[in-house]
Design an enzyme around this catalytic site. Structure first.
Site, short mmCIF file in Angstrom:
data_model
loop_
_atom_site.label_atom_id
_atom_site.label_comp_id
_atom_site.label_asym_id
_atom_site.label_seq_id
_atom_site.Cartn_x
_atom_site.Cartn_y
_atom_site.Cartn_z
N ASP A 1 -7.94 3.84 3.00
CA ASP A 1 -8.90 4.16 4.06
C ASP A 1 -10.10 3.21 4.08
OD1 ASP A 1 -7.38 6.24 4.98
OD2 ASP A 1 -8.58 7.83 4.09
N HIS B 1 0.36 -8.31 -6.68
CA HIS B 1 0.80 -7.67 -7.92
C HIS B 1 1.40 -8.73 -8.82
CE1 HIS B 1 0.04 -3.69 -6.38
NE2 HIS B 1 0.61 -4.08 -5.26
N GLU C 1 -2.61 -8.11 -0.54
CA GLU C 1 -2.36 -7.37 -1.78
C GLU C 1 -1.57 -8.26 -2.74
OE1 GLU C 1 0.44 -3.46 -2.69
OE2 GLU C 1 0.90 -4.81 -1.04
N HIS D 1 -0.39 3.08 -5.98
CA HIS D 1 0.65 4.10 -5.80
C HIS D 1 0.07 5.50 -5.57
CE1 HIS D 1 2.74 0.72 -7.45
NE2 HIS D 1 2.12 0.82 -8.60
N ARG E 1 -2.09 -5.81 -22.70
CA ARG E 1 -1.20 -4.79 -22.13
C ARG E 1 0.15 -5.38 -21.76
NH1 ARG E 1 -2.36 -3.48 -15.76
NH2 ARG E 1 -0.92 -1.81 -16.22
N ALA F 1 -2.70 0.52 -10.66
CA ALA F 1 -2.06 1.84 -10.54
C ALA F 1 -2.50 2.59 -9.28
CB ALA F 1 -2.35 2.67 -11.78
N ARG G 1 6.64 3.53 -8.69
CA ARG G 1 5.87 2.34 -8.26
C ARG G 1 6.31 1.84 -6.87
NH1 ARG G 1 2.94 0.85 -13.00
NH2 ARG G 1 4.09 1.53 -14.81
N PRO H 1 -7.63 -0.91 -12.17
CA PRO H 1 -7.65 -0.45 -13.56
C PRO H 1 -6.64 -1.16 -14.48
CG PRO H 1 -6.70 1.22 -12.11
CD PRO H 1 -7.33 0.18 -11.23
N ASN H 2 -7.12 -1.40 -15.68
CA ASN H 2 -6.33 -1.98 -16.79
C ASN H 2 -6.05 -3.47 -16.65
OD1 ASN H 2 -5.99 0.53 -18.28
ND2 ASN H 2 -4.70 1.16 -16.57
N ASN I 1 -5.71 -6.45 -6.00
CA ASN I 1 -4.65 -5.89 -6.83
C ASN I 1 -5.16 -4.51 -7.26
OD1 ASN I 1 -2.79 -5.06 -8.69
ND2 ASN I 1 -2.70 -7.01 -9.81
N ARG J 1 10.65 -1.93 -10.45
CA ARG J 1 10.31 -1.18 -11.65
C ARG J 1 10.61 0.32 -11.44
NH1 ARG J 1 4.52 -3.08 -13.51
NH2 ARG J 1 5.09 -1.73 -15.26
N TYR K 1 3.35 -8.38 -17.88
CA TYR K 1 2.21 -9.00 -17.19
C TYR K 1 1.86 -10.40 -17.71
CZ TYR K 1 1.73 -4.24 -15.47
OH TYR K 1 1.98 -3.03 -14.88
N SER L 1 3.44 -8.20 -11.36
CA SER L 1 4.85 -7.84 -11.47
C SER L 1 5.36 -7.48 -10.06
CB SER L 1 5.01 -6.62 -12.40
OG SER L 1 4.41 -5.47 -11.81
C1 DQA Z 1 0.34 -4.03 -11.00
C2 DQA Z 1 1.56 -3.11 -10.80
C3 DQA Z 1 1.16 -1.65 -10.86
O1 DQA Z 1 2.32 -0.83 -10.71
C4 DQA Z 1 0.54 -1.34 -12.19
O2 DQA Z 1 0.09 0.02 -12.24
C5 DQA Z 1 -0.55 -2.27 -12.57
C6 DQA Z 1 -0.42 -3.69 -12.25
C7 DQA Z 1 0.74 -5.51 -11.06
O3 DQA Z 1 -0.16 -6.35 -10.95
O4 DQA Z 1 1.91 -5.82 -11.27
O5 DQA Z 1 -1.51 -1.87 -13.23
O6 DQA Z 1 -0.52 -3.86 -9.87
#
Ligand code: DQA
Length: 146
Positions: free
Chosen positions: A86, A99, A97, A79, A17, A76, A110, A9-10, A73, A106, A22, A101
């Protein structure tokens, strides 16, 4: 070799954002970086993004017997989502995985990370280059070099 890249998401809002966290590149820029790197390595990638947990679970399930590796990735959901953890454990497709950031540096919430328990590696805090590092690691792993 087929690699599925899943973004949560996002991440479709990259460039808009919180650019101070980011970066200023758009989601399309991220996809272009991944596609270009995959092409240079001769790897077949599919890039998928969803803002919905269940859709991400279904996409992971679709990798069973169809993909050699997953780069994820979960944003959110990293977390919060036992369901994504699963799903990765269920399909047993090697997963890395990423990320953009470094969540460890942070807010305290997180630092809780369910998804990493199903991943062979985590790449954090390297921006879009982290996806390239993940692809390099994962392809080496699949080829038995790591
Ligand atoms: C993220 C880090 C997460 O904590 C955050 O909720 C994101 C992006 C990252 O790519 O740094 O949406 O996964």
């Amino acid at each position: 070799m087929k690699i599925l890249v899943i973004n949560g998401p996002n991440l479709n809002m990259l460039g808009i954002r919180q650019p101070e966290i980011y970066g200023s590149g758009s989601y399309k820029d991220l996809c272009d970086t991944v596609n270009k790197h995959a092409l240079s390595k001769g790897v077949d990638v599919e890039i998928y993004q969803s803002n919905f947990e269940g859709e991400i679970v279904e996409k992971i399930q679709s990798a069973y017997n169809t993909a050699d590796g997953i780069i994820i990735n979960p944003a959110a959901y990293t977390h919060t989502s036992v369901a994504i953890l699963d799903a990765l454990l269920a399909v047993k497709v090697p997963a890395v995985e990423v990320h953009l950031s470094d969540p460890e540096r942070r807010e305290a919430f997180r630092r809780i990370n369910y998804v990493k328990n199903a991943c062979i590696k985590s790449v954090c805090g390297k921006g879009t280059d982290g996806y390239k590092e993940a692809l390099d690691f994962l392809t080496d792993y699949i080829e038995g070099k790591r």
